[in-house]
Design a protein around this motif. Structure first.
Motif, PDB file in Angstrom:
ATOM      1  N   CYS A 107       0.818  -1.220   0.000  1.00 53.69           N
ATOM      2  CA  CYS A 107       0.000   0.000   0.000  1.00 53.69           C
ATOM      3  C   CYS A 107       0.850   1.269   0.000  1.00 53.69           C
ATOM      4  O   CYS A 107       0.353   2.353  -0.390  1.00 53.69           O
ATOM      5  N   ASP A 108       2.101   1.175   0.441  1.00 49.04           N
ATOM      6  CA  ASP A 108       2.904   2.374   0.683  1.00 49.04           C
ATOM      7  C   ASP A 108       3.018   3.303  -0.530  1.00 49.04           C
ATOM      8  O   ASP A 108       2.853   4.529  -0.393  1.00 49.04           O
ATOM      9  N   PRO A 109       3.318   2.790  -1.727  1.00 53.72           N
ATOM     10  CA  PRO A 109       3.428   3.720  -2.864  1.00 53.72           C
ATOM     11  C   PRO A 109       2.113   4.416  -3.188  1.00 53.72           C
ATOM     12  O   PRO A 109       2.113   5.544  -3.705  1.00 53.72           O
ATOM     13  N   PHE A 110       1.000   3.764  -2.903  1.00 51.05           N
ATOM     14  CA  PHE A 110      -0.310   4.355  -3.173  1.00 51.05           C
ATOM     15  C   PHE A 110      -0.629   5.418  -2.126  1.00 51.05           C
ATOM     16  O   PHE A 110      -1.130   6.498  -2.465  1.00 51.05           O
ATOM     17  N   VAL A 111      -0.322   5.116  -0.871  1.00 49.96           N
ATOM     18  CA  VAL A 111      -0.483   6.119   0.179  1.00 49.96           C
ATOM     19  C   VAL A 111       0.435   7.312  -0.103  1.00 49.96           C
ATOM     20  O   VAL A 111       0.075   8.467   0.132  1.00 49.96           O
ATOM     21  N   GLY A 112       1.621   7.028  -0.642  1.00 54.23           N
ATOM     22  CA  GLY A 112       2.588   8.079  -0.936  1.00 54.23           C
ATOM     23  C   GLY A 112       2.132   9.054  -2.014  1.00 54.23           C
ATOM     24  O   GLY A 112       2.724  10.120  -2.176  1.00 54.23           O
ATOM     25  N   GLN A 113       1.070   8.701  -2.741  1.00 56.80           N
ATOM     26  CA  GLN A 113       0.531   9.634  -3.737  1.00 56.80           C
ATOM     27  C   GLN A 113      -0.120  10.852  -3.066  1.00 56.80           C
ATOM     28  O   GLN A 113      -0.196  11.930  -3.666  1.00 56.80           O
ATOM     29  N   LEU A 114      -0.616  10.640  -1.827  1.00 52.79           N
ATOM     30  CA  LEU A 114      -1.262  11.719  -1.068  1.00 52.79           C
ATOM     31  C   LEU A 114      -2.298  12.422  -1.945  1.00 52.79           C
ATOM     32  O   LEU A 114      -3.131  11.768  -2.558  1.00 52.79           O
ATOM     33  N   ASP A 115      -2.253  13.728  -2.015  1.00 57.12           N
ATOM     34  CA  ASP A 115      -3.269  14.456  -2.774  1.00 57.12           C
ATOM     35  C   ASP A 115      -2.975  14.518  -4.275  1.00 57.12           C
ATOM     36  O   ASP A 115      -3.774  15.070  -5.038  1.00 57.12           O
ATOM     37  N   ASN A 116      -1.850  13.960  -4.698  1.00 61.04           N
ATOM     38  CA  ASN A 116      -1.555  13.925  -6.131  1.00 61.04           C
ATOM     39  C   ASN A 116      -2.515  12.996  -6.869  1.00 61.04           C
ATOM     40  O   ASN A 116      -2.803  13.190  -8.054  1.00 61.04           O
ATOM     41  N   ASN A 117      -2.956  11.954  -6.180  1.00 59.32           N
ATOM     42  CA  ASN A 117      -3.936  11.018  -6.745  1.00 59.32           C
ATOM     43  C   ASN A 117      -4.820  10.571  -5.597  1.00 59.32           C
ATOM     44  O   ASN A 117      -4.503   9.613  -4.904  1.00 59.32           O
ATOM     45  N   ARG A 118      -5.919  11.284  -5.414  1.00 61.60           N
ATOM     46  CA  ARG A 118      -6.770  11.071  -4.248  1.00 61.60           C
ATOM     47  C   ARG A 118      -7.333   9.652  -4.192  1.00 61.60           C
ATOM     48  O   ARG A 118      -7.398   9.043  -3.133  1.00 61.60           O
ATOM     49  N   ALA A 119      -7.729   9.104  -5.336  1.00 63.51           N
ATOM     50  CA  ALA A 119      -8.321   7.768  -5.359  1.00 63.51           C
ATOM     51  C   ALA A 119      -7.307   6.717  -4.904  1.00 63.51           C
ATOM     52  O   ALA A 119      -7.637   5.812  -4.123  1.00 63.51           O
ATOM     53  N   GLU A 120      -6.069   6.823  -5.403  1.00 66.47           N
ATOM     54  CA  GLU A 120      -5.049   5.860  -5.002  1.00 66.47           C
ATOM     55  C   GLU A 120      -4.686   6.029  -3.532  1.00 66.47           C
ATOM     56  O   GLU A 120      -4.472   5.044  -2.814  1.00 66.47           O
ATOM     57  N   PHE A 121      -4.608   7.263  -3.070  1.00 64.20           N
ATOM     58  CA  PHE A 121      -4.326   7.501  -1.659  1.00 64.20           C
ATOM     59  C   PHE A 121      -5.394   6.864  -0.774  1.00 64.20           C
ATOM     60  O   PHE A 121      -5.070   6.175   0.208  1.00 64.20           O
ATOM     61  N   LEU A 122      -6.653   7.054  -1.114  1.00 63.23           N
ATOM     62  CA  LEU A 122      -7.732   6.506  -0.299  1.00 63.23           C
ATOM     63  C   LEU A 122      -7.724   4.976  -0.319  1.00 63.23           C
ATOM     64  O   LEU A 122      -7.968   4.331   0.703  1.00 63.23           O
ATOM     65  N   SER A 123      -7.431   4.387  -1.478  1.00 67.54           N
ATOM     66  CA  SER A 123      -7.354   2.921  -1.561  1.00 67.54           C
ATOM     67  C   SER A 123      -6.216   2.390  -0.692  1.00 67.54           C
ATOM     68  O   SER A 123      -6.381   1.417   0.052  1.00 67.54           O
ATOM     69  N   GLY A 124      -5.054   3.032  -0.795  1.00 70.28           N
ATOM     70  CA  GLY A 124      -3.919   2.619   0.021  1.00 70.28           C
ATOM     71  C   GLY A 124      -4.179   2.812   1.497  1.00 70.28           C
ATOM     72  O   GLY A 124      -3.836   1.955   2.330  1.00 70.28           O
ATOM     73  N   ALA A 125      -4.808   3.934   1.858  1.00 71.36           N
ATOM     74  CA  ALA A 125      -5.112   4.205   3.260  1.00 71.36           C
ATOM     75  C   ALA A 125      -6.143   3.223   3.794  1.00 71.36           C
ATOM     76  O   ALA A 125      -6.049   2.772   4.951  1.00 71.36           O
ATOM     77  N   PHE A 126      -7.128   2.866   2.966  1.00 70.09           N
ATOM     78  CA  PHE A 126      -8.174   1.930   3.395  1.00 70.09           C
ATOM     79  C   PHE A 126      -7.581   0.555   3.689  1.00 70.09           C
ATOM     80  O   PHE A 126      -7.780  -0.011   4.768  1.00 70.09           O
ATOM     81  N   ILE A 127      -6.838   0.004   2.724  1.00 75.02           N
ATOM     82  CA  ILE A 127      -6.278  -1.332   2.913  1.00 75.02           C
ATOM     83  C   ILE A 127      -5.181  -1.303   3.974  1.00 75.02           C
ATOM     84  O   ILE A 127      -5.077  -2.210   4.811  1.00 75.02           O
ATOM     85  N   GLY A 128      -4.350  -0.253   3.951  1.00 70.21           N
ATOM     86  CA  GLY A 128      -3.305  -0.137   4.960  1.00 70.21           C
ATOM     87  C   GLY A 128      -3.866  -0.074   6.366  1.00 70.21           C
ATOM     88  O   GLY A 128      -3.299  -0.650   7.307  1.00 70.21           O
ATOM     89  N   SER A 129      -4.998   0.601   6.543  1.00 69.99           N
ATOM     90  CA  SER A 129      -5.648   0.657   7.846  1.00 69.99           C
ATOM     91  C   SER A 129      -6.254  -0.697   8.209  1.00 69.99           C
ATOM     92  O   SER A 129      -6.210  -1.131   9.368  1.00 69.99           O
ATOM     93  N   LEU A 130      -6.809  -1.376   7.225  1.00 68.88           N
ATOM     94  CA  LEU A 130      -7.475  -2.662   7.448  1.00 68.88           C
ATOM     95  C   LEU A 130      -6.505  -3.724   7.955  1.00 68.88           C
ATOM     96  O   LEU A 130      -6.870  -4.580   8.774  1.00 68.88           O
ATOM     97  N   VAL A 131      -5.251  -3.695   7.484  1.00 74.03           N
ATOM     98  CA  VAL A 131      -4.285  -4.745   7.836  1.00 74.03           C
ATOM     99  C   VAL A 131      -3.371  -4.332   8.986  1.00 74.03           C
ATOM    100  O   VAL A 131      -2.374  -5.000   9.258  1.00 74.03           O
ATOM    101  N   ARG A 132      -3.698  -3.262   9.678  1.00 74.99           N
ATOM    102  CA  ARG A 132      -2.812  -2.739  10.719  1.00 74.99           C
ATOM    103  C   ARG A 132      -2.507  -3.722  11.836  1.00 74.99           C
ATOM    104  O   ARG A 132      -1.453  -3.627  12.470  1.00 74.99           O
ATOM    105  N   PRO A 133      -3.362  -4.687  12.139  1.00 73.05           N
ATOM    106  CA  PRO A 133      -3.022  -5.634  13.217  1.00 73.05           C
ATOM    107  C   PRO A 133      -1.854  -6.567  12.911  1.00 73.05           C
ATOM    108  O   PRO A 133      -1.449  -7.336  13.787  1.00 73.05           O
ATOM    109  N   CYS A 134      -1.290  -6.514  11.716  1.00 74.43           N
ATOM    110  CA  CYS A 134      -0.302  -7.505  11.278  1.00 74.43           C
ATOM    111  C   CYS A 134       0.846  -7.689  12.266  1.00 74.43           C
ATOM    112  O   CYS A 134       1.114  -8.810  12.720  1.00 74.43           O
ATOM    113  N   VAL A 135       1.526  -6.628  12.623  1.00 73.25           N
ATOM    114  CA  VAL A 135       2.690  -6.745  13.504  1.00 73.25           C
ATOM    115  C   VAL A 135       2.295  -7.115  14.933  1.00 73.25           C
ATOM    116  O   VAL A 135       2.906  -8.004  15.535  1.00 73.25           O
TER     117      VAL A 135
END
Length: 375
Positions: free
Chosen positions: A26-54
């Motif tokens: 997800c990191d490169p998609f989150v790294g888009q930030l406001d440059n690509n809002r749709a990709e940022f939101l997708s990365g943030a959604f999945i990245g938040s969903l899998v946060r329990p991993c560690v």
């Protein structure tokens, strides 16, 4: 307390490993930030969903290793023998692999990879800088530094765990629970007029000359170790229906705080990664809610033990160690090759990375002299 092999623990370790890879995908998609809002939101959604991993990895260590039954020297010898050799190897191998990749002619499209950081001189420096800390090439290895610290402390806390009453454990976990909300208290404190101590915005005694506040000794990943030990000694013995009735709403609430907080933080502090990471802290109360929910459900799942499951579980350590560079390769291959939604791309990158990393681990496992690098 008997610590017999647990098939569900093997399955959970495999799942947690894949979730780690998914989070890094997800990191490169989150790294888009406001440059690509749709990709940022997708990365943030999945990245938040899998946060329990560690935290799930840490809870597994607590469930399987605590209380330590041997003397400190024996425990340290066994654990460090297994972890130090592969840790040192991959701390040096990953910078070399990144250098070769950047200069291979492969077109890099990731916003996170800076070619100027992968010169010969920089790469040579990275071969010893791991003695101080991780860097971009070895980002995933931050976990190993933390894990070594937990291993060092396990024999220290074990005598107390063996004689601690249920109420004693409640006290510890209660103090730890307070530490889980402190990051948010720190974020909100300026609203009450708190501007810090000589410019340092730490709480409860934290300042430029002291990093150890009131709840420091009850904070961090140690709480997950003790919680897993507690659940092993005092299992809840809930039915699956009751577990789901508690765990699913708790998970959804934790996820809503994590994802919603991440998006709101980006809105009010655009591009401020330090602030964004607060919402994603593994030791924040929202991620705790998600983690304990997944853990309780996984404990209830009936898994049949099998040699194949055990073998795959044992290989996840090597997969974790080597996967980060293959996430980069997966992104550069998948991202320009399809116009599929970002969520699909993230899944493809994670699947590719897991498969390649597992293949590398299995190849290295064939020879006895390379097996220690991944097992």
């Amino acid at each position: 307390m008997q610590k017999e092999p647990l098939a569900w623990a093997d399955w959970l370790r495999i799942a947690a490993c894949f979730l780690v890879i998914l989070s890094h995908s997800c990191d490169p998609f989150v790294g888009q930030l406001d440059n690509n809002r749709a990709e940022f939101l997708s990365g943030a959604f999945i990245g938040s969903l899998v946060r329990p991993c560690v935290p799930l990895f840490v809870m597994l260590s607590g469930a399987l290793l605590l209380p330590v039954q041997t003397d400190m020297g024996t425990f340290y010898g066994r654990r460090m023998k297994r972890i130090l050799v592969p840790f040192v190897f991959w701390s040096m191998a990953l910078p070399v692999l990144y250098y070769l990749y950047v200069h291979s002619g492969m077109k890099t499209v990731s916003p996170n990879l800076i070619a100027a950081d992968h010169t010969v001189g920089m790469t040579l420096k990275k071969l010893y800088l791991f003695l101080f800390n991780f860097h971009y090439d070895t980002t995933a290895l931050w976990y190993i530094y933390m894990l070594i610290g937990l291993y060092l402390f396990m024999p220290v806390i074990s005598p107390w765990l063996q004689q601690a009453s249920r109420r004693d454990l409640h006290w510890f976990l209660g103090w730890w629970g307070i530490s889980l909300v402190l990051p948010y208290v720190k974020m909100a404190a300026p609203l009450a007029g708190y501007l810090g101590n000589y410019g340092n915005t730490g709480l409860l005694g934290v300042c430029d000359w002291n990093a150890f506040g009131t709840f420091y000794y009850f904070s961090g990943f140690l709480g997950y170790l003790v919680l897993a030990f507690y659940l092993r000694r005092y299992p809840l013995n809930w039915s699956m229906s009751r577990t789901l009735a508690v765990a699913i709403p708790l998970f959804l609430l934790g996820f809503a705080i994590t994802f919603g907080g991440f998006v709101l933080t980006q809105h009010y502090s655009p591009g401020n990664y330090a602030s964004l990471e607060v919402i994603w802290y593994f030791y924040g109360v929202n991620v705790f809610m998600m983690t304990v929910s997944v853990y309780l459900i996984m404990q209830q799942i009936q898994v049949t033990p099998s040699p194949r499951l055990r073998k795959l579980s044992s290989q996840t350590f090597g997969v974790y160690l080597c996967h980060f560079v293959f996430v980069q390769l997966g992104y550069d291959l998948v991202y320009p090759a399809t116009t599929a939604p970002a969520a699909i791309k993230i899944g493809l990158i994670a699947g590719f990375t897991f498969g390649v990393s597992l293949t590398v681990v299995r190849l290295l496992s064939v020879w006895e002299w390379t097996r220690r690098l991944v097992m």
